[in-house]
Design a protein around this motif. Structure first.
Motif, PDB file in Angstrom:
ATOM      1  N   ALA A 192      -6.785  -2.166   2.579  1.00 38.64           N
ATOM      2  CA  ALA A 192      -5.346  -2.687   2.624  1.00 38.64           C
ATOM      3  C   ALA A 192      -5.660  -3.983   3.783  1.00 38.64           C
ATOM      4  CB  ALA A 192      -4.352  -1.572   3.563  1.00 38.64           C
ATOM      5  N   GLY A 206      -4.658   1.157  -2.819  1.00 42.35           N
ATOM      6  CA  GLY A 206      -3.698   0.646  -3.754  1.00 42.35           C
ATOM      7  C   GLY A 206      -2.886   1.718  -4.411  1.00 42.35           C
ATOM      8  N   GLU A 207      -1.687   1.432  -4.765  1.00 42.35           N
ATOM      9  CA  GLU A 207      -0.692   2.412  -5.237  1.00 42.35           C
ATOM     10  C   GLU A 207      -1.326   2.958  -6.618  1.00 42.35           C
ATOM     11  OE1 GLU A 207       3.390   1.636  -5.867  1.00 42.35           O
ATOM     12  OE2 GLU A 207       3.436   0.750  -3.592  1.00 42.35           O
ATOM     13  N   ARG A 236       0.867  -0.634   3.730  1.00 39.63           N
ATOM     14  CA  ARG A 236      -0.186  -1.527   3.538  1.00 39.63           C
ATOM     15  C   ARG A 236      -0.052  -2.881   4.249  1.00 39.63           C
ATOM     16  NH1 ARG A 236      -2.244  -2.882  -1.114  1.00 39.63           N
ATOM     17  NH2 ARG A 236      -4.335  -2.438  -0.361  1.00 39.63           N
ATOM     18  N   ASN A 237       0.442  -2.765   5.626  1.00 46.24           N
ATOM     19  CA  ASN A 237       0.881  -3.997   6.145  1.00 46.24           C
ATOM     20  C   ASN A 237       0.047  -3.856   7.375  1.00 46.24           C
ATOM     21  OD1 ASN A 237       1.946  -6.261   7.879  1.00 46.24           O
ATOM     22  ND2 ASN A 237       3.508  -6.399   6.092  1.00 46.24           N
ATOM     23  N   GLN A 278       1.315   1.637   9.328  1.00 45.11           N
ATOM     24  CA  GLN A 278       0.346   0.575   8.419  1.00 45.11           C
ATOM     25  C   GLN A 278      -0.221   1.237   7.438  1.00 45.11           C
ATOM     26  OE1 GLN A 278      -1.993  -0.316  11.840  1.00 45.11           O
ATOM     27  NE2 GLN A 278      -0.279  -1.274  13.093  1.00 45.11           N
ATOM     28  N   ALA A 279      -0.536   2.102   7.137  1.00 48.46           N
ATOM     29  CA  ALA A 279      -1.148   2.825   5.888  1.00 48.46           C
ATOM     30  C   ALA A 279      -0.111   3.022   4.714  1.00 48.46           C
ATOM     31  CB  ALA A 279      -1.963   4.015   6.098  1.00 48.46           C
ATOM     32  N   LEU A 285      -4.811   3.236   0.883  1.00 49.66           N
ATOM     33  CA  LEU A 285      -5.485   1.902   1.483  1.00 49.66           C
ATOM     34  C   LEU A 285      -6.198   1.368   0.107  1.00 49.66           C
ATOM     35  CD1 LEU A 285      -7.170   2.929   4.782  1.00 49.66           C
ATOM     36  CD2 LEU A 285      -5.033   1.887   4.194  1.00 49.66           C
TER      37      LEU A 285
END
Length: 371
Positions: A12, A254-255, A115-116, A111-112, A252
């Motif tokens: 991320a 990605g979806e 993802r920011n 944050q996880a 982290l």
């Protein structure tokens, strides 16, 4: 025929990848935990020793062990010092450790989840709801539950805010993280405006000062009887997050990658957002909205233990506890006998860190050719 080599998934933004190469560049995880644990013990001792009345560290632990029944020798300290350590400083220091640990852990998970790297515990507006509940108690003088009225009202406000955010973010029976975050920002802005309106229409200046002190965060006035709830919320939150650490690691990547690995991303995020918001609500109700702890500490900890949440979460909890205990010590001593709200000091540390983080990510995007 040999199988193709597996490539590490992308991390991320702002979060280091969790590859094996980190092990050689960072100290052993056990050493880091032991060092943080020892530093927390020193910090707690300093928090109980430092103040307008200095108590030697040896005497601090003599008082504590005597109170726990582990020392049957005759006390060599005055009754006043025993009261200062046990009834004034000890619960305050423990609340600082619990709040700092909780905010750091919640910030790590937030944050996880989104993802920011700029996400923090108050992302969904629960702090604004807690502030409204506390301000209503102060302005209208509500005291139905005695000394815990303010904390109960703050938690009720955060819980109602969470329900409001989720109801406004739901569309077509589904909740996406983008709608949830936007709903939290919008609801938080409205509740902040209501708080300002209550202050402007309040007759007394004392209420305004009390509201300002609470909204800046502080650890004073805590009692042993109210300490169990934030401690229980912290332990429950850490336990659940450690169990879900693998799922946080999958996010982290990605979806799409997390979905192919068997994670129901939407449901997992919804459950985690509820858990994190409840933990945040309890912490804010106990200590007020203390900012930037949940933003700074996860990034600092990742520099030493990497991005694996099985390591980041316990290390962030210890580091957050150490940071807030020392911030409270500074708040009590820098301008003694006047006490600075601890949220002011965390903001003075966190503001420059926030700007540095944004500039760092901007440079990374420029290097990667991202507009």
């Amino acid at each position: 025929m040999t199988a193709p080599a597996k490539t590490a998934p992308p991390a991320a933004p702002g979060v280091p990848r969790t590859g094996g190469g980190e092990r050689g560049r960072r100290p052993a995880f056990a050493v880091t935990l032991v060092a943080l644990g020892a530093l927390l013990l020193v910090s707690v001792t300093a928090g109980m020793a430092i103040g307008s009345v200095h108590v030697p560290p040896g005497q601090v632990w003599g008082i504590v062990t005597h109170a726990l029944g582990a020392d049957w020798s005759e006390p060599v300290w005055s009754r006043a010092r025993e009261t200062i350590v046990l009834d004034v400083r000890a619960p305050r220091v423990l609340l600082g450790a619990v709040t700092g640990a909780g905010l750091a852990v919640v910030g790590t998970a937030m944050q996880a989840l989104v993802r920011n790297p700029l996400a923090e515990p108050y992302l969904l507006g629960v702090s604004s709801g807690a502030s409204l509940g506390a301000v209503a108690v102060i302005v209208f003088g509500v005291s139905l539950l005695g000394p815990v009225s303010l904390s109960v009202a703050a938690f009720a406000g955060s819980l109602l805010t969470l329900l409001l955010v989720y109801s406004t973010a739901r569309a077509g029976g589904r909740i996406t993280s983008v709608r949830l975050v936007l709903s939290g920002v919008a609801v938080g802005a409205v509740l902040t405006a209501v708080v300002d309106l209550l202050l402007l229409t309040s007759d007394g200046g004392n209420e305004a000062r009390a509201v300002l002190a609470w909204t800046l965060g502080g650890l004073g006035g805590v009692q042993w009887g109210t300490l169990w709830l934030p401690a229980a919320a912290l332990l429950a939150g850490i336990a659940v997050l450690l169990v879900q650490a693998r799922a946080l690691n999958l996010l982290l990547t990605g979806e799409e990658a997390a979905t192919t690995m068997g994670l129901d991303v939407a449901r997992f995020r919804a459950r985690m957002f509820v858990l994190l918001s409840l933990v945040t609500g309890v912490l804010v109700a106990a200590a007020g909205p203390i900012g930037f702890v949940g933003l700074m500490l996860p990034h600092i900890v990742r520099l030493f233990v990497g991005g694996d949440h099985r390591r980041v979460l316990p290390a962030a909890a210890l580091a957050g506890a150490v940071f807030l205990v020392w911030a409270d010590i500074a708040a009590r001593t820098v301008m003694a006998p006047m006490e600075i709200p601890v949220g002011v000091l965390t903001a003075l540390c966190g503001g420059p860190f926030f700007l540095w983080l944004m500039r760092r990510d901007a440079r990374r995007d420029t290097d990667r050719g991202v507009g």
